[in-house]
Design a protein around this motif. Structure first.
Motif, PDB file in Angstrom:
ATOM      1  N   TYR A 108      15.671 -32.145   8.076  1.00  0.00           N
ATOM      2  CA  TYR A 108      14.472 -32.982   8.107  1.00  0.00           C
ATOM      3  C   TYR A 108      14.592 -34.153   7.137  1.00  0.00           C
ATOM      4  CZ  TYR A 108       9.566 -34.321   7.783  1.00  0.00           C
ATOM      5  OH  TYR A 108       8.391 -35.031   7.789  1.00  0.00           O
ATOM      6  N   SER A 109      14.959 -33.856   5.886  1.00  0.00           N
ATOM      7  CA  SER A 109      15.065 -34.924   4.883  1.00  0.00           C
ATOM      8  C   SER A 109      16.200 -35.880   5.215  1.00  0.00           C
ATOM      9  CB  SER A 109      15.274 -34.322   3.483  1.00  0.00           C
ATOM     10  OG  SER A 109      16.464 -33.562   3.432  1.00  0.00           O
ATOM     11  N   TYR A 110      17.276 -35.351   5.811  1.00  0.00           N
ATOM     12  CA  TYR A 110      18.396 -36.200   6.204  1.00  0.00           C
ATOM     13  C   TYR A 110      17.967 -37.182   7.295  1.00  0.00           C
ATOM     14  CZ  TYR A 110      23.067 -37.535   7.832  1.00  0.00           C
ATOM     15  OH  TYR A 110      24.196 -38.248   8.193  1.00  0.00           O
ATOM     16  N   ALA A 111      17.208 -36.684   8.287  1.00  0.00           N
ATOM     17  CA  ALA A 111      16.721 -37.554   9.355  1.00  0.00           C
ATOM     18  C   ALA A 111      15.748 -38.595   8.810  1.00  0.00           C
ATOM     19  CB  ALA A 111      16.055 -36.717  10.445  1.00  0.00           C
ATOM     20  N   GLU A 112      14.894 -38.175   7.855  1.00  0.00           N
ATOM     21  CA  GLU A 112      13.971 -39.112   7.241  1.00  0.00           C
ATOM     22  C   GLU A 112      14.713 -40.214   6.489  1.00  0.00           C
ATOM     23  OE1 GLU A 112      10.249 -39.069   6.894  1.00  0.00           O
ATOM     24  OE2 GLU A 112      10.707 -38.136   8.823  1.00  0.00           O
ATOM     25  N   GLN A 113      15.770 -39.836   5.798  1.00  0.00           N
ATOM     26  CA  GLN A 113      16.560 -40.817   5.056  1.00  0.00           C
ATOM     27  C   GLN A 113      17.216 -41.822   6.003  1.00  0.00           C
ATOM     28  OE1 GLN A 113      19.601 -39.091   2.564  1.00  0.00           O
ATOM     29  NE2 GLN A 113      20.593 -41.065   2.189  1.00  0.00           N
ATOM     30  N   LEU A 114      17.767 -41.317   7.103  1.00  0.00           N
ATOM     31  CA  LEU A 114      18.372 -42.212   8.087  1.00  0.00           C
ATOM     32  C   LEU A 114      17.339 -43.191   8.654  1.00  0.00           C
ATOM     33  CD1 LEU A 114      20.713 -39.816  10.129  1.00  0.00           C
ATOM     34  CD2 LEU A 114      21.358 -41.453   8.366  1.00  0.00           C
ATOM     35  N   THR A 115      16.137 -42.701   8.896  1.00  0.00           N
ATOM     36  CA  THR A 115      15.077 -43.554   9.432  1.00  0.00           C
ATOM     37  C   THR A 115      14.717 -44.664   8.449  1.00  0.00           C
ATOM     38  OG1 THR A 115      14.164 -41.718  10.728  1.00  0.00           O
ATOM     39  CG2 THR A 115      12.715 -43.601  10.314  1.00  0.00           C
ATOM     40  N   GLN A 116      14.601 -44.298   7.173  1.00  0.00           N
ATOM     41  CA  GLN A 116      14.275 -45.284   6.152  1.00  0.00           C
ATOM     42  C   GLN A 116      15.361 -46.344   6.029  1.00  0.00           C
ATOM     43  OE1 GLN A 116      13.528 -43.107   2.540  1.00  0.00           O
ATOM     44  NE2 GLN A 116      11.702 -42.070   3.354  1.00  0.00           N
ATOM     45  N   GLU A 117      16.606 -45.926   6.213  1.00  0.00           N
ATOM     46  CA  GLU A 117      17.730 -46.855   6.130  1.00  0.00           C
ATOM     47  C   GLU A 117      18.013 -47.547   7.459  1.00  0.00           C
ATOM     48  OE1 GLU A 117      20.907 -44.414   4.780  1.00  0.00           O
ATOM     49  OE2 GLU A 117      20.082 -44.142   2.759  1.00  0.00           O
ATOM     50  N   LYS A 118      17.166 -47.277   8.450  1.00  0.00           N
ATOM     51  CA  LYS A 118      17.298 -47.866   9.789  1.00  0.00           C
ATOM     52  C   LYS A 118      18.663 -47.562  10.398  1.00  0.00           C
ATOM     53  CE  LYS A 118      13.909 -51.510   8.957  1.00  0.00           C
ATOM     54  NZ  LYS A 118      13.588 -52.954   8.991  1.00  0.00           N
ATOM     55  N   ARG A 119      19.065 -46.312  10.196  1.00  0.00           N
ATOM     56  CA  ARG A 119      20.306 -45.822  10.794  1.00  0.00           C
ATOM     57  C   ARG A 119      19.981 -44.632  11.686  1.00  0.00           C
ATOM     58  NH1 ARG A 119      24.251 -43.643   7.576  1.00  0.00           N
ATOM     59  NH2 ARG A 119      22.801 -43.056   5.913  1.00  0.00           N
ATOM     60  N   HIS A 120      20.955 -44.186  12.427  1.00  0.00           N
ATOM     61  CA  HIS A 120      20.751 -43.024  13.280  1.00  0.00           C
ATOM     62  C   HIS A 120      22.076 -42.318  13.513  1.00  0.00           C
ATOM     63  CE1 HIS A 120      22.007 -46.195  16.100  1.00  0.00           C
ATOM     64  NE2 HIS A 120      22.530 -45.203  16.812  1.00  0.00           N
ATOM     65  N   MET A 121      21.994 -41.071  13.965  1.00  0.00           N
ATOM     66  CA  MET A 121      23.193 -40.313  14.315  1.00  0.00           C
ATOM     67  C   MET A 121      23.672 -40.707  15.701  1.00  0.00           C
ATOM     68  SD  MET A 121      22.582 -36.420  13.081  1.00  0.00           S
ATOM     69  CE  MET A 121      22.248 -36.015  11.379  1.00  0.00           C
ATOM     70  N   ASP A 122      24.970 -40.705  15.870  1.00  0.00           N
ATOM     71  CA  ASP A 122      25.488 -40.922  17.217  1.00  0.00           C
ATOM     72  C   ASP A 122      25.510 -39.594  17.962  1.00  0.00           C
ATOM     73  OD1 ASP A 122      27.828 -39.511  16.445  1.00  0.00           O
ATOM     74  OD2 ASP A 122      28.795 -41.358  15.795  1.00  0.00           O
ATOM     75  N   SER A 123      25.781 -39.653  19.248  1.00  0.00           N
ATOM     76  CA  SER A 123      25.726 -38.447  20.078  1.00  0.00           C
ATOM     77  C   SER A 123      26.741 -37.400  19.632  1.00  0.00           C
ATOM     78  CB  SER A 123      25.972 -38.812  21.548  1.00  0.00           C
ATOM     79  OG  SER A 123      27.233 -39.434  21.708  1.00  0.00           O
ATOM     80  N   GLN A 124      27.866 -37.816  19.102  1.00  0.00           N
ATOM     81  CA  GLN A 124      28.874 -36.855  18.650  1.00  0.00           C
ATOM     82  C   GLN A 124      28.375 -36.060  17.452  1.00  0.00           C
ATOM     83  OE1 GLN A 124      32.696 -38.606  17.829  1.00  0.00           O
ATOM     84  NE2 GLN A 124      33.629 -36.665  17.221  1.00  0.00           N
ATOM     85  N   GLN A 125      27.716 -36.726  16.512  1.00  0.00           N
ATOM     86  CA  GLN A 125      27.163 -36.034  15.349  1.00  0.00           C
ATOM     87  C   GLN A 125      26.060 -35.068  15.765  1.00  0.00           C
ATOM     88  OE1 GLN A 125      26.184 -39.651  13.118  1.00  0.00           O
ATOM     89  NE2 GLN A 125      27.491 -38.911  11.457  1.00  0.00           N
ATOM     90  N   ILE A 126      25.218 -35.488  16.693  1.00  0.00           N
ATOM     91  CA  ILE A 126      24.133 -34.628  17.158  1.00  0.00           C
ATOM     92  C   ILE A 126      24.687 -33.379  17.826  1.00  0.00           C
ATOM     93  CG2 ILE A 126      22.208 -34.453  18.772  1.00  0.00           C
ATOM     94  CD1 ILE A 126      21.683 -37.424  18.275  1.00  0.00           C
ATOM     95  N   ARG A 127      25.696 -33.540  18.668  1.00  0.00           N
ATOM     96  CA  ARG A 127      26.311 -32.376  19.327  1.00  0.00           C
ATOM     97  C   ARG A 127      26.955 -31.460  18.303  1.00  0.00           C
ATOM     98  NH1 ARG A 127      28.018 -36.279  23.235  1.00  0.00           N
ATOM     99  NH2 ARG A 127      30.057 -36.364  22.222  1.00  0.00           N
ATOM    100  N   PHE A 128      27.574 -32.039  17.283  1.00  0.00           N
ATOM    101  CA  PHE A 128      28.232 -31.261  16.227  1.00  0.00           C
ATOM    102  C   PHE A 128      27.220 -30.372  15.506  1.00  0.00           C
ATOM    103  CE2 PHE A 128      29.603 -31.006  11.720  1.00  0.00           C
ATOM    104  CZ  PHE A 128      30.784 -30.301  11.892  1.00  0.00           C
ATOM    105  N   ILE A 129      26.068 -30.948  15.139  1.00  0.00           N
ATOM    106  CA  ILE A 129      25.034 -30.193  14.442  1.00  0.00           C
ATOM    107  C   ILE A 129      24.398 -29.160  15.361  1.00  0.00           C
ATOM    108  CG2 ILE A 129      22.722 -30.389  13.418  1.00  0.00           C
ATOM    109  CD1 ILE A 129      23.608 -33.006  12.172  1.00  0.00           C
ATOM    110  N   PHE A 130      24.088 -29.561  16.577  1.00  0.00           N
ATOM    111  CA  PHE A 130      23.413 -28.653  17.506  1.00  0.00           C
ATOM    112  C   PHE A 130      24.298 -27.461  17.866  1.00  0.00           C
ATOM    113  CE2 PHE A 130      21.774 -27.419  21.739  1.00  0.00           C
ATOM    114  CZ  PHE A 130      20.466 -27.165  21.372  1.00  0.00           C
TER     115      PHE A 130
END
Length: 248
Positions: A108-130
């Motif tokens: 949750y905090s990692y996603a919030e940090q990415l949002t604040q920095e106007k960044r996002h995970m790519d599909s490969q990172q999302i699949r890796f975590i999921f």
């Protein structure tokens, strides 16, 4: 070498530091219903950090819940589960639970940090975590353990973004395939629609797959609008699932 008593001593010093208003090497990571989690050095040559949960149950129900958490979490050994290293109960009824420390913090905090920095995970990172999240759930379910509170706040990440499931305060050991729960636990945003059935009609369901979907696919955001009320969320879930029962 890990030293639980060293962690406890550092945690107590940190609590004293907090009350005095000074800064210390350790820090408060988070807090729950009747406990706090600190990062503390465990001693040794490299002064490795550990997470220490300090819990003070205030009644027999909280004590029973905490003992169940220790029993379940302490029995788990898997790469996708935060390791419980040791625990101690003091003479005044405080519990110190020493856990593996995860550098990045919660999903949750990692996603919030990415949002604040106007960044996002790519599909490969999302699949890796999921994929790792599913591995952890599979391990738990093979042992008949249901987490019941799987959400982005309880999914921790290491520096290499390896998933570690934590907080087994609501977890139970499933008694059998035909069991029907008398209560439903967790956070409404991550409830599986079937879990919102009214008492008397609700069948036994596990919320793991639905919570995994909410946590992995939305990366910290509820699939239902945050500005609507509890009744509104239930209504949206009712429209989303033909299996949804009566409104609460």
């Amino acid at each position: 070498m890990f030293n639980c008593y060293k962690c406890i001593t550092c945690t107590r010093k940190k609590q004293d530091v907090e009350s005095s208003g000074n800064s210390g090497a350790s820090k408060l990571l988070g807090e729950g219903g009747f406990g706090r989690v600190y990062s503390v050095p465990g001693g040794g040559s490299n002064n490795t950090l550990y997470a220490v949960k300090v819990a003070e149950p205030q009644n027999p129900q909280q004590l029973e819940r905490l003992e169940m958490e220790i029993l379940i979490h302490g029995s788990l050994q898997h790469d996708r589960i935060v390791r419980m290293l040791d625990w101690v109960e003091t003479q005044i009824g405080q519990f110190y639970i020493c856990l593996e420390y995860c550098e990045v913090g919660s999903l949750y905090s990692y996603a919030e940090q990415l949002t604040q920095e106007k960044r996002h995970m790519d599909s490969q990172q999302i699949r890796f975590i999921f994929r790792q999240l599913v591995e952890g759930c599979e391990y738990l379910h093979e042992r008949c353990i249901i987490h019941r509170d799987l959400k982005p706040q309880n999914i921790l990440l290491t520096s290499s973004l390896d998933v570690k499931i934590t907080d087994f305060g609501l977890a139970i050991i499933k008694p059998g395939q035909g069991a029907v729960w008398a209560s439903v636990w967790g956070v409404l945003d991550t409830f599986r629609p079937r879990c919102c059935w009214s008492p008397g009609t609700r069948q036994q369901q596990t919320s793991g797959p639905w919570a995994a979907y909410c946590s992995g696919c939305t990366l910290g955001s509820s699939p239902f609008r945050k500005e609507i009320s509890k009744a509104g969320i239930i209504e949206e879930k009712s429209a989303a699932s033909p299996l949804f029962g009566r409104r609460l």
